[in-house]
Design an enzyme around this catalytic site. Structure first.
Site, PDB file in Angstrom:
ATOM      1  N   GLU A 196       0.830  -1.207   0.000  1.00 50.50           N
ATOM      2  CA  GLU A 196       0.000   0.000   0.000  1.00 50.50           C
ATOM      3  C   GLU A 196       0.869   1.263   0.000  1.00 50.50           C
ATOM      4  OE1 GLU A 196      -3.286  -0.258   2.833  1.00 50.50           O
ATOM      5  OE2 GLU A 196      -4.113  -1.955   1.730  1.00 50.50           O
ATOM      6  N   GLU A 319      -4.904  -8.649  -0.738  1.00 47.03           N
ATOM      7  CA  GLU A 319      -5.726  -8.385   0.452  1.00 47.03           C
ATOM      8  C   GLU A 319      -7.176  -8.296   0.003  1.00 47.03           C
ATOM      9  OE1 GLU A 319      -4.553  -5.350   3.263  1.00 47.03           O
ATOM     10  OE2 GLU A 319      -2.426  -5.780   2.935  1.00 47.03           O
TER      11      GLU A 319
END
Ligand code: AHR
Length: 516
Positions: A196, A319
């Site tokens: 991220e 994810e």
């Protein structure tokens, strides 16, 4: 309204009469037209230093009274082996970009203690580090998926980590590994370069990250016969510009995969709601958000295809899963949530979507494996329970590495309040022995539905080994006191005649049947 879902697209068929077919669905499976393998790595998991995922959940230490192997709980090892866990992502998540691997090696009493700033501000004593993780993966028979630190780390640090784990010879890091009791290197296939990076991993722009990715990955070497499959940090949900920028700026031969993160938050980030208390409308809203994965994967894939028409680069959904409010009374930073039949539906629908896009989605990791978010296992001290989501992974393991079969689904819609979704979703695959497995989901809270599955391109003889997951109420779940409320059961409400499998799917159920 009746709708048709095909392997690639969803097409509404408004012209068909809804009345005539309202309680039936029909499916066509082309058993001789499969081209693409469903990578077993779509069934991957994710373990972060977050709450009780690692500590207490997986790792209890060698001196724990809880039965363990090198500190890892035996009950967890057995459960994960049963679902054939193919890979495990570690050490984060957001934690990965503040993790310095050298803090977690060597004698435990000398390991640095740090604050886990992302997750509850607790002390991380680093007693579970690289050796413990990689040994655990060997024990589980799964491939490690290491997430390296770009946000607060350095190229040198990541490069040395790869050397420590995978170099078989004389070198500073290989010698350090040997000093720490591990003579031979481990096999490490998957390496993510940051997590991220648009957010907790450094708040970077896509251009800045792309340049960094190119630089970091250069120094992550393939030693001996260890071949790293490098994954570039990808988009948050529908940030298509991120995908476009990475694909434009990173040469295809520098990345095996590009990631995507998408969580199912029922009412959006600020209104997630309880894992176990929800209205019927909220249930359908949640599943609608799970279906959104199809649009995300389709659109990211389309952008990737512009730069990579041969689909060399995998879309790695590393994810995904449901994300609700934490259970009352638990640490908000630990993300501990219960798991109901609603979550089983999310898992089945999402895995069906990944199968449908198996040519691009070649790896995925549900978040997270134990005690965090949509976990397959929950623990409390020495107690351990399997969640409804676990049972979907168990039921669906027959699809791992099987060939995805083209499928089209005519199904009525299912509506609650403002939200409408297809009532039935389905997937089918053919394994190495020629056995076709058909998985069917009926989301209706009230009604069973008759589904006919026309299996073409194969002479079918028998249907067998049918498994069912269902619940009396959609919010039912397993608890430490009642661990078997939801579990797999045998299923017999089906017949095979003239190549047509007819199934009566109970309300709120998932079924898988083998056809030979
Ligand atoms: O899975 C929990 C967190 O969600 C991860 O650490 C992070 O990558 C994501 O935002």
């Amino acid at each position: 309204m009746l709708r048709t879902l095909s392997l690639i697209a969803t097409i509404g068929i408004a012209a068909l009469s809804s009345i005539a077919v309202a309680q039936e669905a029909s499916i066509v499976v082309n058993a001789d037209q499969g081209k693409v393998k469903i990578s077993r790595h779509i069934y991957g998991h994710f373990s972060e230093h977050l709450g009780h995922c690692i500590y207490g959940g997986m790792y209890v230490g060698e001196n724990s009274p809880i039965p363990n192997t090198n500190g890892v709980r035996n009950d967890v090892i057995d459960a994960l082996k049963n679902i054939k866990i193919p890979n495990l992502r570690w050490p984060g998540g957001c934690f990965a970009d503040e993790y310095h691997w050298m803090d977690g090696i060597g004698p435990k009493e000398n390991r640095s203690r740090m604050v886990n700033t992302h997750w509850g501000g607790v002390v991380e004593d680093n007693s579970f580090g690289t050796n413990e993780f990689l040994n655990m993966c060997e024990e589980l028979g799964c491939e490690p998926y290491i997430c390296g630190n770009v946000g607060s780390g350095s190229v040198e640090e990541m490069s040395k980590w790869v050397e420590y784990m995978t170099f078989d010879g004389e070198s500073p890091m290989a010698n350090l590994r040997k000093q720490n009791g591990r003579e031979k290197p481990w096999k490490v296939s998957f390496l993510a370069v940051g997590n991220e990076s648009w957010g907790c991993g450094g708040n970077m722009t896509p251009d800045f990250y792309a340049q960094n990715y190119r630089r970091y990955q250069t120094f992550c070497r393939n030693y001996g016969d260890n071949h790293l499959l490098k994954v570039a940090g990808g988009a948050n949900v529908d940030d298509y510009n991120w995908t476009e920028t990475i694909m434009k700026n990173v040469p295809l031969n520098q990345m095996w995969g590009l990631s995507l993160h998408y969580y199912t938050h029922p009412g959006g980030w600020d209104n997630k709601g309880s894992a176990t208390q929800f209205t019927d409308e909220k249930y359908v809203e949640t599943l609608k958000r799970a279906h959104h994965m199809d649009e995300l994967v389709t659109r990211h894939d389309a952008i990737m295809t512009k730069y990579d028409p041969k689909k060399r680069v995998a879309l790695v959904v590393d994810e995904w899963g449901s994300w609700y409010d934490v259970e009352p009374g638990t640490n908000p930073g630990f993300l501990f949530q219960q798991n109901t039949m609603r979550d089983a539906m999310i898992a089945a629908i999402t895995l069906n979507i990944f199968h449908a896009h198996a040519d691009r989605v070649r790896m995925a990791n549900i978040a997270q494996i134990v005690n965090v978010l949509q976990a397959v296992i929950l623990t409390d001290g020495e107690k351990m329970i399997l969640t409804p989501t676990y049972h979907i992974f168990d039921m669906y393991k027959v699809h791992q590495d099987a060939t995805a079969l083209p499928i089209s689904v005519n199904t009525p819609d299912y509506t609650k309040g403002k939200f409408t979704i297809p009532q039935v979703s389905a997937t089918a695959s053919k394994d190495a022995n020629g056995v076709v497995h058909v998985s069917l989901t009926n989301v209706s809270l009230e009604k069973s539905i008759k589904v006919s599955v026309d299996i073409r391109g194969m002479k079918t003889k028998t249907a067998s080994e049918a498994q069912l997951l269902t619940a009396k109420n959609i919010a039912d779940h397993n608890t430490f006191d009642e661990p078997h409320t939801i579990e797999l059961a045998q299923f017999s409400d089906y017949k095979l005649k003239d190549n047509v499998l007819t199934v009566t799917l109970p309300a709120k159920s998932v079924v898988t049947i083998a056809v030979k």
